[in-house]
Design an enzyme around this catalytic site. Structure first.
Site, PDB file in Angstrom:
ATOM      1  N   ASP A 124       0.840  -1.189   0.000  1.00 57.16           N
ATOM      2  CA  ASP A 124       0.000   0.000   0.000  1.00 57.16           C
ATOM      3  C   ASP A 124       0.882   1.248   0.000  1.00 57.16           C
ATOM      4  O   ASP A 124       1.863   1.322   0.746  1.00 57.16           O
ATOM      5  CB  ASP A 124      -0.899  -0.033   1.237  1.00 57.16           C
ATOM      6  CG  ASP A 124      -1.873   1.118   1.289  1.00 57.16           C
ATOM      7  OD1 ASP A 124      -2.740   1.189   0.423  1.00 57.16           O
ATOM      8  OD2 ASP A 124      -1.740   1.952   2.212  1.00 57.16           O
ATOM      9  N   GLU A 150       1.498   0.178  -4.940  1.00 56.56           N
ATOM     10  CA  GLU A 150       1.044   1.471  -5.442  1.00 56.56           C
ATOM     11  C   GLU A 150       2.244   2.404  -5.544  1.00 56.56           C
ATOM     12  O   GLU A 150       2.662   2.999  -4.554  1.00 56.56           O
ATOM     13  CB  GLU A 150      -0.003   2.062  -4.499  1.00 56.56           C
ATOM     14  CG  GLU A 150      -1.295   1.271  -4.442  1.00 56.56           C
ATOM     15  CD  GLU A 150      -2.290   1.889  -3.491  1.00 56.56           C
ATOM     16  OE1 GLU A 150      -3.433   2.133  -3.893  1.00 56.56           O
ATOM     17  OE2 GLU A 150      -1.929   2.132  -2.318  1.00 56.56           O
TER      18      GLU A 150
END
Length: 701
Positions: free
Chosen positions: A408, A437
């Site tokens: 993340d 990400e």
């Protein structure tokens, strides 16, 4: 620096201290300062700099002739005889601190044997640490002894298996309780850690699976433990739990729900949303709260709300290990979504209690980075921070036999750390997937050090979600009204060519194994809800075709295919763009809706099967793409995507318009997919129906 009190002091280096005095506190004035140590010695401090700050404070930069001793307690006195603790701040980021305290080989946490348990913590800035053991109604305390390199240690005799414990840490002028950040074993809501004899864990025997040869072989399906079984009347006895996730019986098979449904899809990988202990669901009152889990409290213990018995520290470990094992038995690999970029509550975070400020990105003014939007970006650069998270990765692999990690907000982490993660994990398990990400987050980390897409060339084994693919195929993520190519914006046809080639032909990425193609994930509106706005006025049947078209572009593009659970049947979240804390009624996988949209599901399953059977959709290198992928257009509207790998040659036609087109194939082959239902299998004069996808395989099968 964010001040809470009118008079505060922070140790900046071994020879400097920063003092902040409110203008409401003696008018922010002091002519002199002294430092008191634990022996009561008063040491004069010299004012090197004085400045007025915009927030109503006066800042004094003070120096001391002799170096400070880390691990002792200091107080700063003003000339009015008012004192405040000198808190360890930026000093923990200095090279001197690293040289003095990070050359350790000690095993940290609780090391159990039947005769004794050794507790060891790394806490250089702490003055004292006390162990609290909770044996029945009794609480026994033991003082840890400070040793070299900032290690605190104590041995407790006897068999402590199953005994809960916490620590009390004296640092920065206060006692603060904390749990053990190094353990996997926790009581409900992370209130206590528990000593466990790990040899007693009933972990399943690992399933031997062939190492994945290429990331592009992966078809990732993103799921939430809770969402997959929270829908009513689906035959699952333990909904929203680890055990319910893999539960199968006559009803789940008949209704094709839960794990039976996951198996039926044909995907290769599950990406499971966070299962490590998070703070936004009360494990005592689980049904009162919903949260995706991007609020980590513990990085090694698991979330108790997914367990049948949150009070049992072993139960959740064994349950999740069985979940992974069951997936492996059914040929499905498991990637974990980890949140190494921030914590739920910095003040309650155990590592912060043990070494304040060390594990978080801060500048010399004492301000904390906020690229995550949570006010406490984790710093993976310091030696002991990097070591902690690398060891966490090792522990997750060894305990649960997982197959990959999804990071993340990976752009907050640093390049060197991510490369070491890849090296570490792949040395344990070849073919292990690492991706995340790679957004360029506005953190204190310099841009050239961020593990972001712009630096992908420096991370040879790290994948990135392609927001470019999403924007081109789905349409603008920030403006629901703007269409992508799949929803009818034919102006994006040239960009669509590039993203179907994994953005390798125009050198945005240098390998398809780094490119995760998606049009929907847990964040933002679902594709169906996006198209409800972008394609306003179009009927449900047409939106179904657009859904299939977008899914086909994800599943047939070069790179890594990624599908959000429910995307294969037009999942809706009632037009809510961020459902992270919405109830089950919003987030649940709705199998009734799945039944209603069987056309999307059937076609998506067929496209999954085609991707797995045809290697030309899964090329491994940018060189292979350059030599084996080409495009043409029909009237600047229909995209013709040609792929080749050895004897596997395919023509794919994407038509997002209301028009019908013709295309004559010079070579004989077979139509293997045509959701426009306009062609006989061996027809060479192809009709590309409106809003359709057609795949023509060259040669005889």
């Amino acid at each position: 620096m964010r001040m809470k009190d009118p008079y505060e002091a922070y140790i900046d280096t071994y020879n400097t201290i920063n003092v902040y005095m409110s203008k409401d506190f003696y008018d922010g004035q002091s002519k002199s300062f002294h430092l008191e140590d634990l022996e009561g010695n008063m040491i004069p401090l010299s004012v090197q700099q004085r400045s007025d700050l915009y927030n109503g404070y006066t800042h004094y930069r003070l120096s001391i002739d002799q170096p400070l001793t880390i691990g002792t307690e200091y107080y700063v006195y003003s000339d009015s005889c008012r004192k405040t603790p000198a808190k360890y701040a930026h000093i923990v980021k200095t090279a001197e601190f690293a040289r003095e305290f990070t050359n350790i080989t000690e095993q940290l946490g609780a090391h159990y044997t039947k005769d004794k348990t050794t507790f060891a913590l790394w806490a250089p800035t702490a003055v004292r640490i006390v162990l609290c053991l909770y044996e029945g109604e009794q609480t026994k305390t033991y003082e840890l002894k400070r040793e070299n390199q900032g290690i605190f240690k104590v041995e407790v005799q006897g068999d402590l298996h199953g005994v809960p414990y916490t620590f009390l840490v004296r640092c920065n002028g206060a006692w603060t309780p904390c749990i053990d950040p190094y353990t996997m074993f926790s009581t409900t809501d992370g209130q206590k850690s528990v000593v466990i004899d790990e040899t007693t864990l009933a972990l399943p025997e690992k399933v031997e699976m062939e190492p994945q040869q290429s990331n592009t072989d992966a078809i990732i399906y993103e799921v939430s433990i809770r969402d997959m079984t929270s829908h009513s009347d689906i035959g699952v006895s333990h909904p929203k739990k680890f055990v319910g996730f893999i539960e199968e019986n006559e009803i789940t098979r008949l209704k094709n729900t839960g794990f039976s449904y996951i198996k039926d899809l044909g995907i290769t990988h599950l990406q499971i949303m966070p299962v490590n202990d998070f703070g936004s669901v009360d494990e005592f009152h689980q049904d009162l709260y919903y949260n995706w889990g991007y609020d980590p409290m513990q990085f090694r213990a698991l979330e108790g709300s997914y367990s049948l018995d949150p009070a049992n520290p072993v139960c959740r470990i064994e349950e999740f290990a069985r979940l992974v094992n069951t997936c492996h038995k059914n040929g499905i690999r498991v990637n974990l979504d980890v949140v190494f970029n921030h914590v739920y509550d910095k003040q309650r975070f155990a590592l912060e209690t043990l070494v304040p400020n060390y594990y978080f990105l801060m500048n010399q003014n004492g301000e904390f980075s906020n690229g995550s939007g949570c006010g406490n970006d984790i710093d993976t650069q310091p030696i002991m921070s990097k070591r902690y998270f690398l060891n966490t990765c090792r522990k997750l692999i060894h305990t649960f036999d997982i197959d990959g990690l999804r990071f993340d907000l990976m752009g907050i982490l640093d390049i060197n750390f991510m490369n070491e993660v890849a090296q570490t994990c792949r040395s344990i398990k070849p073919g292990f997937m690492i991706y995340g990400e790679g957004w360029n987050m506005p953190s204190f980390l310099p841009e050239n050090q961020r593990a972001s897409q712009q630096n992908q060339s420096q991370m040879p084994n790290i994948g990135h979600f392609s927001d470019r693919f999403r924007e081109v195929i789905r349409g603008s993520n920030s403006d629901l009204h703007q269409r992508g190519y799949a929803s009818g914006n034919i102006q994006k046809i040239n960009e669509a060519m590039q993203v179907l080639a994994a953005s390798c032909q125009d050198f945005v990425f240098n390998s398809p194994q780094k490119v995760v193609n998606f049009v929907e994930c847990h964040d933002n509106h679902t594709l169906w809800d996006k198209n409800r706005v972008a394609c306003q006025g179009e009927g449900r049947d047409l939106r179904e075709k657009r859904q299939i078209l977008a899914n086909a572009m994800v599943l047939l593009a070069q790179g890594i295919a990624f599908i959000h659970s429910g995307q294969e049947f037009g999942r809706t979240k009632n037009n809510i763009g961020n459902s992270y804390n919405q109830p089950d009624a919003v987030n649940s996988i709705d199998y009734t809706r799945r039944n209603f949209h069987q056309t999307i599901t059937k076609d998506t399953k067929e496209l999954i099967k085609i991707r797995k059977e045809h290697p030309s959709f899964r090329l491994k290198t940018s060189e292979e793409i350059a030599n084996n992928v080409s495009f043409e257009m029909i009237e600047n509207q229909v995209l013709v995507y040609k792929t080749n790998k050895d004897n596997d040659q395919n023509y794919v036609f994407f038509n997002p318009t209301s028009n019908s087109f013709q295309y004559f194939m010079n070579e004989k082959g077979k139509v293997i997919f045509d959701n426009g239902n306009s062609n006989d299998p061996y027809n060479q004069n192809l009709i590309i129906a409106p809003y359709s996808v057609l795949i023509y395989h060259l040669g005889q099968e």
